[in-house]
Design a protein around this motif. Structure first.
Motif, mmCIF file in Angstrom:
data_model
loop_
_atom_site.group_PDB
_atom_site.id
_atom_site.type_symbol
_atom_site.label_atom_id
_atom_site.label_comp_id
_atom_site.label_asym_id
_atom_site.label_seq_id
_atom_site.Cartn_x
_atom_site.Cartn_y
_atom_site.Cartn_z
ATOM 1 N N ALA A 1 20.323 1.307 69.684
ATOM 2 C CA ALA A 1 19.183 1.884 68.963
ATOM 3 C C ALA A 1 18.285 0.755 68.494
ATOM 4 O O ALA A 1 18.715 -0.115 67.735
ATOM 5 C CB ALA A 1 19.668 2.709 67.782
ATOM 6 N N VAL A 2 17.090 0.754 68.979
ATOM 7 C CA VAL A 2 16.124 -0.297 68.636
ATOM 8 C C VAL A 2 15.024 0.309 67.779
ATOM 9 O O VAL A 2 14.505 1.392 68.077
ATOM 10 C CB VAL A 2 15.524 -0.938 69.899
ATOM 11 N N SER A 3 14.706 -0.383 66.738
ATOM 12 C CA SER A 3 13.622 0.049 65.865
ATOM 13 C C SER A 3 12.686 -1.135 65.637
ATOM 14 O O SER A 3 12.948 -2.246 66.107
ATOM 15 C CB SER A 3 14.173 0.574 64.541
ATOM 16 N N THR A 4 11.635 -0.899 64.959
ATOM 17 C CA THR A 4 10.653 -1.957 64.706
ATOM 18 C C THR A 4 10.204 -1.932 63.252
ATOM 19 O O THR A 4 10.265 -0.903 62.579
ATOM 20 C CB THR A 4 9.405 -1.809 65.597
ATOM 21 N N VAL A 5 9.776 -3.082 62.824
ATOM 22 C CA VAL A 5 9.078 -3.211 61.541
ATOM 23 C C VAL A 5 7.671 -3.702 61.864
ATOM 24 O O VAL A 5 7.507 -4.785 62.435
ATOM 25 C CB VAL A 5 9.780 -4.193 60.587
ATOM 26 N N THR A 6 6.697 -2.894 61.572
ATOM 27 C CA THR A 6 5.303 -3.269 61.820
ATOM 28 C C THR A 6 4.769 -4.011 60.603
ATOM 29 O O THR A 6 4.860 -3.521 59.471
ATOM 30 C CB THR A 6 4.444 -2.027 62.089
ATOM 31 N N VAL A 7 4.246 -5.199 60.850
ATOM 32 C CA VAL A 7 3.754 -6.056 59.762
ATOM 33 C C VAL A 7 2.235 -6.055 59.780
ATOM 34 O O VAL A 7 1.614 -6.318 60.810
ATOM 35 C CB VAL A 7 4.289 -7.493 59.902
ATOM 36 N N HIS A 8 1.650 -5.712 58.650
ATOM 37 C CA HIS A 8 0.200 -5.712 58.484
ATOM 38 C C HIS A 8 -0.210 -6.912 57.629
ATOM 39 O O HIS A 8 0.518 -7.311 56.708
ATOM 40 C CB HIS A 8 -0.287 -4.427 57.802
ATOM 41 N N TYR A 9 -1.374 -7.442 57.913
ATOM 42 C CA TYR A 9 -1.914 -8.576 57.165
ATOM 43 C C TYR A 9 -3.288 -8.168 56.666
ATOM 44 O O TYR A 9 -4.205 -7.952 57.454
ATOM 45 C CB TYR A 9 -2.013 -9.824 58.039
ATOM 46 N N GLN A 10 -3.426 -8.049 55.351
ATOM 47 C CA GLN A 10 -4.670 -7.549 54.775
ATOM 48 C C GLN A 10 -5.082 -8.416 53.598
ATOM 49 O O GLN A 10 -4.252 -9.103 52.990
ATOM 50 C CB GLN A 10 -4.509 -6.099 54.304
ATOM 51 N N ASP A 11 -6.379 -8.355 53.296
ATOM 52 C CA ASP A 11 -6.837 -9.005 52.076
ATOM 53 C C ASP A 11 -6.711 -8.015 50.924
ATOM 54 O O ASP A 11 -6.268 -6.879 51.114
ATOM 55 C CB ASP A 11 -8.267 -9.534 52.223
ATOM 56 N N ASP A 12 -7.096 -8.446 49.728
ATOM 57 C CA ASP A 12 -6.931 -7.581 48.568
ATOM 58 C C ASP A 12 -7.911 -6.422 48.549
ATOM 59 O O ASP A 12 -7.857 -5.579 47.651
ATOM 60 C CB ASP A 12 -7.057 -8.396 47.274
ATOM 61 N N GLN A 13 -8.800 -6.349 49.540
ATOM 62 C CA GLN A 13 -9.703 -5.210 49.684
ATOM 63 C C GLN A 13 -9.214 -4.252 50.758
ATOM 64 O O GLN A 13 -9.889 -3.283 51.079
ATOM 65 C CB GLN A 13 -11.121 -5.703 50.021
ATOM 66 N N GLY A 14 -8.064 -4.534 51.326
ATOM 67 C CA GLY A 14 -7.507 -3.659 52.351
ATOM 68 C C GLY A 14 -8.026 -3.928 53.749
ATOM 69 O O GLY A 14 -7.740 -3.166 54.673
ATOM 70 N N GLN A 15 -8.766 -5.001 53.930
ATOM 71 C CA GLN A 15 -9.311 -5.321 55.241
ATOM 72 C C GLN A 15 -8.310 -6.164 56.036
ATOM 73 O O GLN A 15 -7.662 -7.055 55.490
ATOM 74 C CB GLN A 15 -10.631 -6.094 55.095
ATOM 75 N N VAL B 1 5.564 -3.013 56.641
ATOM 76 C CA VAL B 1 5.426 -3.917 55.507
ATOM 77 C C VAL B 1 4.042 -4.543 55.587
ATOM 78 O O VAL B 1 3.527 -4.812 56.678
ATOM 79 C CB VAL B 1 6.536 -4.996 55.507
ATOM 80 N N THR B 2 3.438 -4.733 54.444
ATOM 81 C CA THR B 2 2.078 -5.282 54.396
ATOM 82 C C THR B 2 2.059 -6.519 53.515
ATOM 83 O O THR B 2 2.495 -6.480 52.359
ATOM 84 C CB THR B 2 1.084 -4.245 53.831
ATOM 85 N N PHE B 3 1.590 -7.610 54.072
ATOM 86 C CA PHE B 3 1.379 -8.832 53.301
ATOM 87 C C PHE B 3 -0.081 -8.861 52.865
ATOM 88 O O PHE B 3 -0.981 -8.744 53.696
ATOM 89 C CB PHE B 3 1.710 -10.074 54.126
ATOM 90 N N VAL B 4 -0.281 -9.038 51.573
ATOM 91 C CA VAL B 4 -1.630 -9.022 51.008
ATOM 92 C C VAL B 4 -2.012 -10.452 50.621
ATOM 93 O O VAL B 4 -1.229 -11.160 49.975
ATOM 94 C CB VAL B 4 -1.708 -8.087 49.792
ATOM 95 N N TYR B 5 -3.200 -10.845 51.018
ATOM 96 C CA TYR B 5 -3.708 -12.190 50.747
ATOM 97 C C TYR B 5 -5.025 -12.099 49.980
ATOM 98 O O TYR B 5 -5.701 -11.066 50.001
ATOM 99 C CB TYR B 5 -3.954 -12.948 52.054
ATOM 100 N N THR B 6 -5.364 -13.188 49.315
ATOM 101 C CA THR B 6 -6.678 -13.325 48.703
ATOM 102 C C THR B 6 -7.429 -14.424 49.427
ATOM 103 O O THR B 6 -6.844 -15.437 49.824
ATOM 104 C CB THR B 6 -6.575 -13.658 47.204
ATOM 105 N N LYS B 7 -8.706 -14.203 49.599
ATOM 106 C CA LYS B 7 -9.536 -15.162 50.318
ATOM 107 C C LYS B 7 -9.793 -16.380 49.454
ATOM 108 O O LYS B 7 -10.129 -16.264 48.271
ATOM 109 C CB LYS B 7 -10.857 -14.511 50.731
ATOM 110 N N ASP B 8 -9.620 -17.563 50.027
ATOM 111 C CA ASP B 8 -9.860 -18.800 49.299
ATOM 112 C C ASP B 8 -11.349 -18.991 49.072
ATOM 113 O O ASP B 8 -12.186 -18.551 49.875
ATOM 114 C CB ASP B 8 -9.314 -20.000 50.081
ATOM 115 N N ALA B 9 -11.676 -19.675 47.941
ATOM 116 C CA ALA B 9 -13.067 -20.006 47.672
ATOM 117 C C ALA B 9 -13.551 -20.986 48.737
ATOM 118 O O ALA B 9 -12.861 -21.949 49.073
ATOM 119 C CB ALA B 9 -13.213 -20.608 46.283
ATOM 120 N N VAL B 10 -14.769 -20.739 49.235
ATOM 121 C CA VAL B 10 -15.312 -21.565 50.313
ATOM 122 C C VAL B 10 -16.036 -22.768 49.704
ATOM 123 O O VAL B 10 -17.002 -22.619 48.965
ATOM 124 C CB VAL B 10 -16.276 -20.753 51.195
#
Length: 822
Positions: A565-579, A625-634
């Protein structure tokens, strides 16, 4: 004298009519450079270009009410099941028929008193009806009626006045004003009938959502408008069940369905109590159905009492004559002192503490029918005892000699079921096991003989005739009989020969065993059903053999074949605005195996948090699972401009005279550069500099090509070597030229008599010199003076003409003055 000293004389430097002469002289003086006799050089300005670089929420959610689905009722008969819609219709018709007009407060109050004061009219007989002889004799100890009363508990609040009840409710329920229900309320404090127009409340779920049972809704409406049962203030008017809110349920103190209501629907559909969980101030609750209601059924249809688990203030609870099988939801209601659950289907009372029920604990006359079992031909069978006594009580078991009768309907539609006993049985000392010895072979279907036909003329024929019948009686903590009718346990059986075993295997696609095999034993023609086992990391692929069938004389094998039985974990990468800031990734793995996913480093972003489980175990259901990041100051990057280096190429003679305009080339430090000489008439390249080619460095570079002037034929003007041994000619003298002079080239367009380009004389070397020919050529060239302006080709004019004119003018002026004075 003063006049002489202050008088001024003005002398004209010209005579009348001679203005043009002096104007011409002045203009000529200026043009010939009277003020400055220095030779003018043209200025060359390098263009410089400057480059500038520029660095580039929640709305309030509506209240939700979860509606639980009624549990499936236990089938009592084999009659055709009616649809739920018709059952609901019948229940609604019953409720309508039994609905009491509560507009007359006196009548409603009298009805409440009548219901509370009844002591014998609505209590069931606690004596079990049994057949005492197996030879179809009349039933011994048959009562003419099955309706006897349990002792009623007097209502402790009966003597309180309405004002006392309202005052009491103030501390428990926050009363709503009539303005919440009606936009127009006409009330007279002393009037008995106030005119109130109810309004529909917004932003709240309707009663149909949180209390789907229409019959129960009507009972609640009646109770709320009964001042003996409710603490609802007089100015809060509820005239229709649709107006009832969950908050209104808090007004209820008593709910008693009395002598004219029933919980019966059809014997199959469950009578829902959903919504009663909000009546948390209830102290008295009676839900025993009336035997006076058509079709005169003995049992109501309450099966699920879990909504009652929140009624922590209950002291009196009557649930007799229903189809309840699980008593645990009310086990923790520790204020109940009176409990009656007689005539239900309850086997296990071990969750109840008998010492709590100081007024009464009535649990007898239970009827529990179990599924068919196969037993050996010998008739001996050991069964786990499902009946459990309350805490603090003990029990004994007996076997009826005749049959156990179960009454379904009373007169005039008396209906009964008969469970004939097929043998004997005994209970172990620890009350955990029942050992049966069955003597009769099964007869299918059940018998049509009815020994109780005089009282219950309608017999429901059962699928089997004989049962393993047992009856259990209870004793209190003092060893005294409680007086309850016995709990009845009926189990149909079939005696049969032992059959061959059924073996169940669990393997993978290659036949490798994944779990221990199981062996099922049974009797001939006994049905079996097997299901695939759950094996972590494996999923059922296919099955070999019949998963359901009957035992036979032949051994049978059932093989469950699994695949990984094979399953998966889908990993999402989003910013703090959900993008999304990085494409999703799928991490596969075998079900049952652990996973641990670390958040990656993403350029320009900083990890903030994780939504979901990044560590866990793979299951058949894919996870996310979703990893949430914040954009660094440019921060604009510090750009170091590339260093530009200039190479200036000069084309000059040895004395610095410009032969051709400078050339400027630029490049970056470290780059290669390359320059080239030019070709120009009248000049010949003499020296090519060593840095004509090279690499751009830290400093600007100057490259100078040296040229020498020629006479147009390639002659650079270098002195020739003295002629030796030639008579009639002095050394260095050219034929036809005077000694000591050279010709001067004349640039076309120049005024006659004005030399341009070179001096009028050049020294001729006639004696041996310490310089080489090339050095002499260089010195000769360096002694010459260029009279041509670079780039403009203008000719310098001697300033002596201006001086001469000024001298003439000055002399004329002096002479004129002298003449006048003399």
């Amino acid at each position: 004298m003063r006049n002489q000293m202050t008088c001024k004389e003005h002398y004209k430097m010209y005579k009348q009519g001679k203005i043009w002469v002096f104007a011409g002289i002045f203009t000529a003086s200026m043009l010939l450079g009277v003020v400055d006799s220095q030779t003018v050089h043209a200025d060359t300005t390098a263009d410089t270009t400057a480059v500038s670089t520029t660095a580039d929420t929640p709305s309030t959610s509506a209240k939700e009410v979860t509606i639980s689905t009624d549990k499936a009722a236990t089938t009592e008969t084999d009659s055709d099941q009616t649809t739920e819609s018709s059952s609901r219709e019948y229940a609604n018709e019953t409720a309508t028929t039994n609905n009491v007009d509560n507009q007359n407060a006196t009548t409603s109050s009298d009805l409440a008193e009548t219901q509370h004061d009844q002591t014998t009219a609505n209590q069931p007989d606690t004596t079990a009806n049994t057949v005492t002889t197996p030879d179809k004799s009349t039933i011994a100890n048959q009562d003419s009626t099955t309706e006897t009363a349990d002792s009623a508990v007097a209502e402790t609040t009966k003597g309180t006045t309405t004002s006392q009840r309202v005052a009491e409710s103030t501390s428990q329920v926050k009363p709503r004003m009539a303005s919440l229900r009606s936009s127009q309320v006409t009330t007279t404090p002393t009037a008995a009938s106030a005119v109130v127009t109810p309004t529909v409340k917004a932003a709240e779920s309707t009663i149909d959502q949180w209390m789907p049972n229409k019959t129960l809704q009507q009972w609640i409406l009646e109770a709320l408008n009964n001042s003996s049962w409710s603490t609802k203030p007089a100015d809060v008017v509820i005239s229709d069940a649709s107006q009832i809110t969950q908050a209104d349920m808090l007004y209820l103190k008593t709910l008693d369905i009395g002598v004219n209501k029933t919980t019966y629907i059809d014997g199959k559909t469950s009578f829902s109590l959903e919504g009663l969980q909000y009546a948390t101030n209830l102290t008295y609750l009676n839900l025993m159905p009336s035997l006076n209601m058509k079709p005169y059924t003995f049992y109501g249809d309450i099966t699920d009492i879990s909504p009652l688990s929140t009624l922590t203030k209950l002291t009196f609870l009557q649930l007799a004559q229903n189809r309840i099988s699980d008593i645990t939801p009310i086990a923790k209601l520790d204020k109940i002192t009176y409990l009656s659950v007689v005539y239900n289907h309850i086997a296990d009372f071990s969750s109840l503490n008998a010492a709590q029920y100081t007024q009464a604990l009535s649990i007898g006359a239970q009827f529990i029918t179990q599924d068919l079992v196969y037993i050996p031909k010998t008739g001996m069978y050991a069964m786990v005892n499902p009946v459990k006594a309350p805490q603090g009580w003990t029990m004994t078991m007996t076997t009826p000699k005749g049959a156990i009768g179960k009454v379904l309907m009373t007169s005039p539609n008396g209906t009964v079921q008969i469970f004939w006993n097929g043998g004997t049985g005994s209970m172990s000392n620890d009350a955990q096991t029942i050992n049966y010895q069955m003597e009769r072979d099964q007869i299918e279907p059940g018998q049509t003989y009815n020994p109780w036909a005089t009282v219950y003329p309608n017999l429901v024929v059962l699928p089997y005739t004989y049962y393993m019948d047992s009856q259990f009686s209870f004793k209190d903590s003092q060893g005294n009989a409680t007086g309850d009718a016995p709990v009845n346990l009926m189990t149909p059986y079939i005696r049969a020969e032992a059959a061959a075993n059924v073996t169940v295997k669990y393997v993978d696609g290659q036949g490798k065993q994944l779990a221990d095999p199981k062996t099922l034993t049974g009797f001939m023609n006994e049905p079996y059903t097997v299901t695939a086992a759950t094996i972590p990391g494996w999923a059922l692929d296919k099955t070999e053999g019949a998963t359901s069938g009957t035992f036979s004389a032949d051994a049978q094998t059932i093989t469950f074949i699994y695949k990984e039985a094979v399953s998966t974990v889908t990993v999402h990468y989003q910013d703090d605005q959900g993008q999304t800031i990085k494409a999703d990734t799928a991490v596969p793995g075998q079900v049952g195996q652990p996973f641990d996913i670390a958040h990656p480093t993403i350029a320009g972003y900083t990890y903030q948090r994780t939504i979901g489980d990044a560590q866990g175990t793979y299951t058949e259901t894919p996870a996310e699972v979703t990893f949430v990041y914040t954009k660094d100051a440019v921060t604009p990057p510090i750009v170091t401009p590339t260093q530009k280096v200039t190479v200036t190429v000069h084309y000059r003679t040895a004395d610095g005279t410009t032969v051709a305009p400078d050339q400027i080339i630029t490049g970056n430090k470290g780059d290669r550069y390359e320059t080239t000489p030019i070709t120009k008439n009248g000049y010949q390249l003499v020296t090519t500099p060593a840095n004509a080619t090279g690499t751009y460095g830290d400093q600007n570079i100057e490259v100078t090509y040296i040229y020498a002037a020629t006479d147009g034929t390639g002659d650079t003007g270098q002195p020739e070597q003295p002629d030796k041994g030639k008579p009639g000619k002095k050394p260095g003298q050219q034929p036809g030229k005077q000694p000591g002079t050279t010709e001067s080239p004349v640039t076309g367009g120049a005024p006659a008599g004005i030399n341009q380009g070179v001096k009028t004389q050049s020294t001729v070397i006639t004696a041996p010199s310490r310089y080489s020919a090339a050095q002499l050529a260089t010195k000769s060239v360096s002694n010459q003076h260029s009279t041509t302006l670079p780039q403009t080709n203008e000719k310098a004019t001697t300033p002596w003409w201006g001086v001469l004119l000024l001298a003439l003018t000055g002399g004329t002026f002096v002479g004129h003055k002298w003449k006048r004075e003399n």
